[in-house]
Motif scaffolding. Sequence first.
Motif, short mmCIF file in Angstrom:
data_model
loop_
_atom_site.label_atom_id
_atom_site.label_comp_id
_atom_site.label_asym_id
_atom_site.label_seq_id
_atom_site.Cartn_x
_atom_site.Cartn_y
_atom_site.Cartn_z
N LEU A 539 11.89 12.56 9.04
CA LEU A 539 11.97 12.38 7.60
C LEU A 539 11.92 10.90 7.22
CD1 LEU A 539 14.67 15.09 6.72
CD2 LEU A 539 12.26 15.09 6.04
N ARG A 540 12.52 10.06 8.05
CA ARG A 540 12.45 8.61 7.78
C ARG A 540 11.04 8.08 8.01
NH1 ARG A 540 17.94 6.83 11.06
NH2 ARG A 540 19.45 7.81 9.65
N GLU A 542 8.20 9.66 7.82
CA GLU A 542 7.21 10.21 6.88
C GLU A 542 7.63 10.08 5.42
OE1 GLU A 542 4.36 11.21 7.85
OE2 GLU A 542 4.65 11.39 10.02
N SER A 543 8.76 9.39 5.13
CA SER A 543 9.23 9.16 3.76
C SER A 543 9.59 10.47 3.06
CB SER A 543 8.18 8.39 2.94
OG SER A 543 7.92 7.14 3.56
N ASN A 544 10.30 11.31 3.75
CA ASN A 544 10.87 12.55 3.19
C ASN A 544 9.86 13.45 2.50
OD1 ASN A 544 13.40 11.56 4.02
ND2 ASN A 544 13.71 10.51 2.07
N PRO A 545 8.79 13.84 3.17
CA PRO A 545 7.82 14.73 2.51
C PRO A 545 8.38 16.13 2.33
CG PRO A 545 7.24 14.46 4.82
CD PRO A 545 8.40 13.55 4.56
N PRO A 581 18.44 14.01 2.10
CA PRO A 581 17.07 14.11 1.58
C PRO A 581 16.80 15.44 0.87
CG PRO A 581 17.03 13.15 3.77
CD PRO A 581 18.45 13.58 3.52
N SER A 585 16.05 15.71 -3.15
CA SER A 585 14.62 15.99 -3.17
C SER A 585 14.11 16.14 -4.60
CB SER A 585 14.33 17.26 -2.37
OG SER A 585 12.99 17.65 -2.52
#
Length: 751
Positions: A539-540, A542-545, A581, A585
């Motif tokens: 998640l870090r 990929e910037s929390n997709p 996250p 979201s």
Amino acid sequence: MQRRESSKTLKQPLQVHCKNQSDLSAWLRGERIDCEKSVQNHQYPNDQKIVSKQDSLEQALSYFEKVQDRVSLKKNGVLQKHLTTVESIALQRGLPPEGFDVLLNVALSGKLADTVNTRLLKSLVPASVIPETSVVSSVSWLCVGKCSSNIQLLFLRWLITVFDFIDRKEQLRALYGFFFSFLQDEKMCPYICHLLYLLTKKESVKPFRIRRLLDLQAKMGMQPHLQALLSLYKLFCPELVAITLPGKMKTYFKNSEGPWKAAINTVRQRNQENSPVAQTLFLRAAQPQSRKRKWNTQLIIPASSTSKNNLEGIRGKNCVDLCSTNESFPVEQLQTFSQLLQNIHHLEFPAQMGSVLTNPLLLHYMNCIKDESIYLRLYYWMGQTLQEECTWCVADNNQYEEEFKDFLETVYKAECFLQEGFSSCEEFLYKSLPLWNGFCCRSQILRLVSWIPLSSFSEMKSHLCDPLAQLFFTSSLYFKCSVIESLKELLQNWLNWHVIHLDAEPDSQVHSLNTTLSGVVNIVAELIHFVGWISTVALRLESNPTFLLYFILDFYEIVCDMYLRYNLPLLVMPPAGVFYPALLSMDSVSLNQLCYIMYRYRTNLVAAKDNELSKKKILQFKFSSETYQEYNRYIIAMVGCLWTSSVFQKDIHPQGLCMDYELLKKTAVQEFKAGFNIVYHPAMMGYALLFLREASPGDTTFNFSLIKGKKWNWYLEYLYAQSLKGLKVFIESSINRVSQASNNKANNVRV
């Protein structure tokens, strides 16, 4: 030993016959002779070429059959000519059944030099089948000392490689004791064990043979080939083999296929390209042969080892008569489930164990009759095939990637059918994943990962998790999602396995596979922690997709319900790197999914606390106080975020959102306290906007601060009507204003 009069046969002119076995002319054409067409058409376009090949092979076989004295290859043009003829034709089209008797006998009789005998044995590539009588006749030469030990070893390697091409096995199995006597030869021992492994039936297991194997093991040490035979003996007669053998599947036998395997594949492919009719020559009684390599051709049930006359007799019997006898039922005649039930104790599995994978009836048999010898034979064959044909482990196999994909897909479907993973697949994954590029056969490999049997996580971590994590962090978003999905399926399969064995042994704390309940809990917990770790890092990176977050939360939907749904005394909270996250979201689906997960965590923890206090059910394990504390910290953060607008002041998690008031003021954000409640939350603002549009159609200011009091309750009902079921059950179970009764019931869980 019976010898056929091949010289007379070869000298006779070829006739047109109506029979199943093709004659030499049909073999040279690569097709069978059709009775009606052959009567009308006696000439073919390539008659002259065919006759030339036929004459050359006939002359070569006739020459080798008439050899009497020891002949040297040097300065012997005739021998060189006929030897070259046999080699070239064998490699181009394979040898017909008629040629094996002559060539085997001359190669093992010692009449020719070892260089010639070696070349003859290496040219024994079958075009269709190998007559059992030819093999039995050649075996007799092993006991007269005419051929050297190197030729004997080469013959044994050839026999093991072409074992599935021998048309029958009855007479060969009758020589079991003869082969067994060669175990004393240290060089021949591994190959003899391999051959005996293929020939062994329950009636082959005798106390004196077990004693002999144990004596050899004491003398030679724990050799894999001896362990293989002892393991098979123990499966057939566990009362006779008292020693403890390693339970872990390993590669028992070295690759003995030598030069023949590639030649057989090439000949098969060439023959099938030239004539579709010739496909039936390759170990299949009635169905067209797939143009696949060895691993796929072995997925087809071969012609029965029962003789033709016996087959006709069996067809004439009814099922009741057959069941009342000791006669075996050939698997290629097994067509219906009722036949399986009526003949379930009379089935004789084919020599090609791979054919079991594509036959649902035989898979049903494996589920009903727990015959460990079948699993052992299947695991041995599959392990050898997977390891030797892996496209990224063998440099020259890249051209067969599509076929290897099909094979892996077949293995996966068989595992799904049996609802159980193959240990040979586990071994294959452990050995090949460190070399895997993450691209070749990706879908198939990750599917196989989901069926790894429940075992020690320490071994799984070093052989599976570590190489998988390296690929995971350096690959695309799609690959990351695929890995998380595969590990979710793996967890699901482990939990289903636990439930099945718990139902089978409700009063026992020990599962099969020598895995205790505490062992299952520890292994499952380790897997969950591993997924939590790679999910946090992913998640870090990929910037929390949202796409990745969906698969991660899908995994935790299983984790949150393990106690009630799978009766496993374990709950593991998601790490903060996953929880926050999801909580923050911008997608309502992720937020709704998180709310549902926290609701199920609460339900499971309340049930565990009730059981602990009421002592209705004594559990071997109790949830640690850390689990309750972690849940309470998360629930405070969620309620403060979505409901009370106090998340920045009351979030007590070490990695939470608590911030100093002065720092928040410096951000210059208005209404920062309410920034993440169910009205202002980025994932909910769209719903709030639509609600205001419906509640006040004429107001274009869209003032979110108007959603309070009665409108707050109306807004909640509006959200519930938008299929946000997770949000609904979370609010009703965890917030006092909505459901005081639910909260009182959970007075032991802080909210």
